[in-house]
Write a protein that holds these residues in place. Structure first.
Motif, PDB file in Angstrom:
ATOM      1  N   GLU A  13       8.894  -4.985  21.651  1.00  0.00           N
ATOM      2  CA  GLU A  13       7.553  -5.476  21.307  1.00  0.00           C
ATOM      3  C   GLU A  13       6.991  -4.597  20.196  1.00  0.00           C
ATOM      4  O   GLU A  13       7.144  -3.373  20.231  1.00  0.00           O
ATOM      5  N   ILE A  14       6.400  -5.219  19.189  1.00  0.00           N
ATOM      6  CA  ILE A  14       5.747  -4.443  18.125  1.00  0.00           C
ATOM      7  C   ILE A  14       4.276  -4.818  18.189  1.00  0.00           C
ATOM      8  O   ILE A  14       3.847  -5.825  17.620  1.00  0.00           O
ATOM      9  N   ARG A  15       3.537  -3.997  18.935  1.00  0.00           N
ATOM     10  CA  ARG A  15       2.150  -4.395  19.247  1.00  0.00           C
ATOM     11  C   ARG A  15       1.278  -4.489  18.003  1.00  0.00           C
ATOM     12  O   ARG A  15       0.405  -5.332  17.915  1.00  0.00           O
ATOM     13  N   ARG A  16       1.544  -3.604  17.036  1.00  0.00           N
ATOM     14  CA  ARG A  16       0.672  -3.624  15.856  1.00  0.00           C
ATOM     15  C   ARG A  16       0.842  -4.906  15.044  1.00  0.00           C
ATOM     16  O   ARG A  16      -0.026  -5.257  14.241  1.00  0.00           O
ATOM     17  N   HIS A  17       1.970  -5.603  15.235  1.00  0.00           N
ATOM     18  CA  HIS A  17       2.167  -6.885  14.554  1.00  0.00           C
ATOM     19  C   HIS A  17       1.962  -8.059  15.508  1.00  0.00           C
ATOM     20  O   HIS A  17       2.279  -9.191  15.163  1.00  0.00           O
ATOM     21  N   HIS A  18       1.451  -7.776  16.702  1.00  0.00           N
ATOM     22  CA  HIS A  18       1.260  -8.802  17.742  1.00  0.00           C
ATOM     23  C   HIS A  18       2.539  -9.611  17.895  1.00  0.00           C
ATOM     24  O   HIS A  18       2.513 -10.846  17.883  1.00  0.00           O
ATOM     25  N   ALA A  19       3.657  -8.915  17.995  1.00  0.00           N
ATOM     26  CA  ALA A  19       4.932  -9.635  18.000  1.00  0.00           C
ATOM     27  C   ALA A  19       5.952  -8.955  18.911  1.00  0.00           C
ATOM     28  O   ALA A  19       5.832  -7.770  19.225  1.00  0.00           O
ATOM     29  N   ALA A  20       6.916  -9.764  19.345  1.00  0.00           N
ATOM     30  CA  ALA A  20       8.087  -9.237  20.060  1.00  0.00           C
ATOM     31  C   ALA A  20       9.260 -10.053  19.531  1.00  0.00           C
ATOM     32  O   ALA A  20       9.079 -11.206  19.107  1.00  0.00           O
ATOM     33  N   HIS A  25      16.298 -11.697  15.760  1.00  0.00           N
ATOM     34  CA  HIS A  25      15.077 -11.795  14.958  1.00  0.00           C
ATOM     35  C   HIS A  25      14.428 -10.440  14.687  1.00  0.00           C
ATOM     36  O   HIS A  25      13.661 -10.299  13.732  1.00  0.00           O
ATOM     37  N   LEU A  26      14.757  -9.450  15.533  1.00  0.00           N
ATOM     38  CA  LEU A  26      14.259  -8.097  15.250  1.00  0.00           C
ATOM     39  C   LEU A  26      14.931  -7.581  13.967  1.00  0.00           C
ATOM     40  O   LEU A  26      14.266  -7.060  13.073  1.00  0.00           O
ATOM     41  N   LEU A  27      16.251  -7.780  13.870  1.00  0.00           N
ATOM     42  CA  LEU A  27      16.961  -7.324  12.667  1.00  0.00           C
ATOM     43  C   LEU A  27      16.398  -8.020  11.431  1.00  0.00           C
ATOM     44  O   LEU A  27      16.159  -7.387  10.393  1.00  0.00           O
ATOM     45  N   CYS A 199       8.793   2.963   4.852  1.00  0.00           N
ATOM     46  CA  CYS A 199       7.415   3.370   5.130  1.00  0.00           C
ATOM     47  C   CYS A 199       6.630   2.346   5.958  1.00  0.00           C
ATOM     48  O   CYS A 199       5.555   2.646   6.447  1.00  0.00           O
ATOM     49  N   ARG A 200       7.163   1.138   6.137  1.00  0.00           N
ATOM     50  CA  ARG A 200       6.474   0.160   6.986  1.00  0.00           C
ATOM     51  C   ARG A 200       7.069   0.083   8.395  1.00  0.00           C
ATOM     52  O   ARG A 200       6.601  -0.703   9.210  1.00  0.00           O
ATOM     53  N   LEU A 201       8.108   0.876   8.672  1.00  0.00           N
ATOM     54  CA  LEU A 201       8.768   0.818   9.986  1.00  0.00           C
ATOM     55  C   LEU A 201       8.426   2.033  10.833  1.00  0.00           C
ATOM     56  O   LEU A 201       8.463   3.157  10.350  1.00  0.00           O
ATOM     57  N   GLY A 202       8.150   1.787  12.116  1.00  0.00           N
ATOM     58  CA  GLY A 202       7.902   2.890  13.044  1.00  0.00           C
ATOM     59  C   GLY A 202       9.213   3.456  13.560  1.00  0.00           C
ATOM     60  O   GLY A 202      10.272   2.825  13.431  1.00  0.00           O
ATOM     61  N   GLU A 203       9.101   4.649  14.181  1.00  0.00           N
ATOM     62  CA  GLU A 203      10.280   5.331  14.713  1.00  0.00           C
ATOM     63  C   GLU A 203      11.033   4.497  15.743  1.00  0.00           C
ATOM     64  O   GLU A 203      12.262   4.474  15.766  1.00  0.00           O
ATOM     65  N   ARG A 204      10.277   3.819  16.612  1.00  0.00           N
ATOM     66  CA  ARG A 204      10.915   2.994  17.653  1.00  0.00           C
ATOM     67  C   ARG A 204      11.746   1.890  17.010  1.00  0.00           C
ATOM     68  O   ARG A 204      12.769   1.479  17.536  1.00  0.00           O
ATOM     69  N   GLU A 205      11.269   1.408  15.889  1.00  0.00           N
ATOM     70  CA  GLU A 205      11.977   0.296  15.240  1.00  0.00           C
ATOM     71  C   GLU A 205      13.283   0.760  14.588  1.00  0.00           C
ATOM     72  O   GLU A 205      14.279   0.044  14.633  1.00  0.00           O
TER      73      GLU A 205
END
Ligand code: AMP
Ligand code: ZN
Ligand code: ZN
Length: 315
Positions: A13-20, A25-27, A199-205
């Motif tokens: 889940e990527i909460r800041r993008h209101h998405a999972a 589709h994650l890739l 720079c637009r990706l978080g560590e979890r991603e």
């Protein structure tokens, strides 16, 4: 939790993008985010030669993988700083990835050139380990890019790194750093172009990316970075993000949209000139690297010879 795109079971889940998203589709989402950053900040083109600074960690290996899969000409550069129990493992991860992808990896090892590690240089200069390490890495990256004729150096700095750096720079009003904190630092005055496509990706991603792609990376953080301010800033920002998803994006991407130009327009760019010892750009007569090496009784020019040997000279 269902995938926003296909309704299948989501893996992240990527909460800041209101998405999972499901794995597939994650890739796709992560590739799109990187492509968007490359385009928005006009980082580089398919015709240009990139030098990816690879630490063996998740971010830089994910970056190298993404750039190669997008068809960019991306060679790797691994800098062995001789950190006991860490450098050997991370070097091996970088090598494994390079050989699996049949990609070019340049390696520069302080211990092989000088017989000392970066801790020795730090102690001889009464500097913290991280400040000596940062100086040596920046110097090697710049020289390697110039020697090998690379158009840009790409590092794996992600959103968490950049937001934490921004917080630190603001807390201490480091206006010079705020002026140049950017995912794209153009070449100039003897410095190579530096870009941060993650720079637009978080560590979890980036962790999830490596997991999904089967990329084996060094799990531990650098042992020397324990207890540093940066880690504290990351924790604080994670707390803010947990209670208000999107805060980190707002803070960092908002700075790039609005805040940065404020500093850029008001703070003068320092004038650089060639170091009288090594020719690399500096604000002083002799650059910080040459000064630190001299204090440690080491010849700064030996490094240049090793870089030319490994990366090539001029083309
Ligand atoms: P760090 O400063 O450890 O957070 O790393 C930030 C970025 O610098 C990484 O994503 C890499 O692109 C690069 N980097 C860090 N350490 C090394 C290394 N030993 N060799 C090459 N690149 C590195
Ligand atoms: Zn899906
Ligand atoms: Zn110098």
């Amino acid at each position: 939790m269902r995938c926003l795109k296909c309704g299948q079971k989501a893996c992240l889940e990527i909460r800041r993008h209101h998405a999972a998203f499901c794995p597939e589709h994650l890739l796709e989402h992560l590739h799109k985010q990187v492509a968007r950053a490359i385009k928005a900040y006009r980082m580089f083109t398919k015709e240009e030669k990139l030098l990816v600074a690879v630490s063996g960690g998740k971010d830089s290996l994910a970056l190298w993988d993404i750039l190669l899969s997008m068809g960019y000409q991306a060679h790797g550069l691994y800098i062995d700083l001789g950190i006991p129990g860490y450098s050997e493992t991370s070097r091996q991860k970088a090598r494994n990835f390079a050989s699996a992808k049949k990609a070019v990896l340049h390696e520069i090892s302080l211990r092989e050139i000088y017989g000392v590690d970066v801790g020795y240089i730090a102690r001889k200069n009464a500097k913290t380990f991280c400040s000596a390490c940062g100086l040596v890495k920046r110097y090697i990256m710049n020289l390697a890019a110039a020697s090998g004729g690379y158009d840009a150096i790409a590092t794996g700095h992600n959103l968490d790194d950049e937001a934490a750096a921004l917080l630190g720079n603001l807390l201490y009003w480091q206006t010079g750093y705020l002026r140049r904190q950017s995912p794209h630092m153009p070449a100039g005055q003897g410095l190579a172009r530096k870009v941060k496509p993650l720079c637009r990706l978080g560590e979890r991603e980036t962790s999830a990316y490596c997991l999904l792609q089967g990329i084996d990376y060094v799990l531990e953080e650098c042992p020397m970075s324990r207890g540093t301010h940066t880690l504290l800033y990351k924790e604080l920002l994670n707390k803010l993000e947990a209670s208000a998803p999107g805060t980190k994006d707002q803070f960092y991407l908002g700075f790039l949209r609005t805040g940065r130009s404020f500093f850029h327009n008001r703070i003068e760019e320092p004038i650089l000139k060639p170091c009288t010892k090594c020719g690399q750009p500096t604000t002083d007569e002799v650059c910080g690297f040459c000064r630190q090496m001299s204090r440690a009784g080491l010849d700064p020019l030996a490094l240049r010879a090793a870089i030319v040997d490994s990366v090539g000279s001029g083309v």
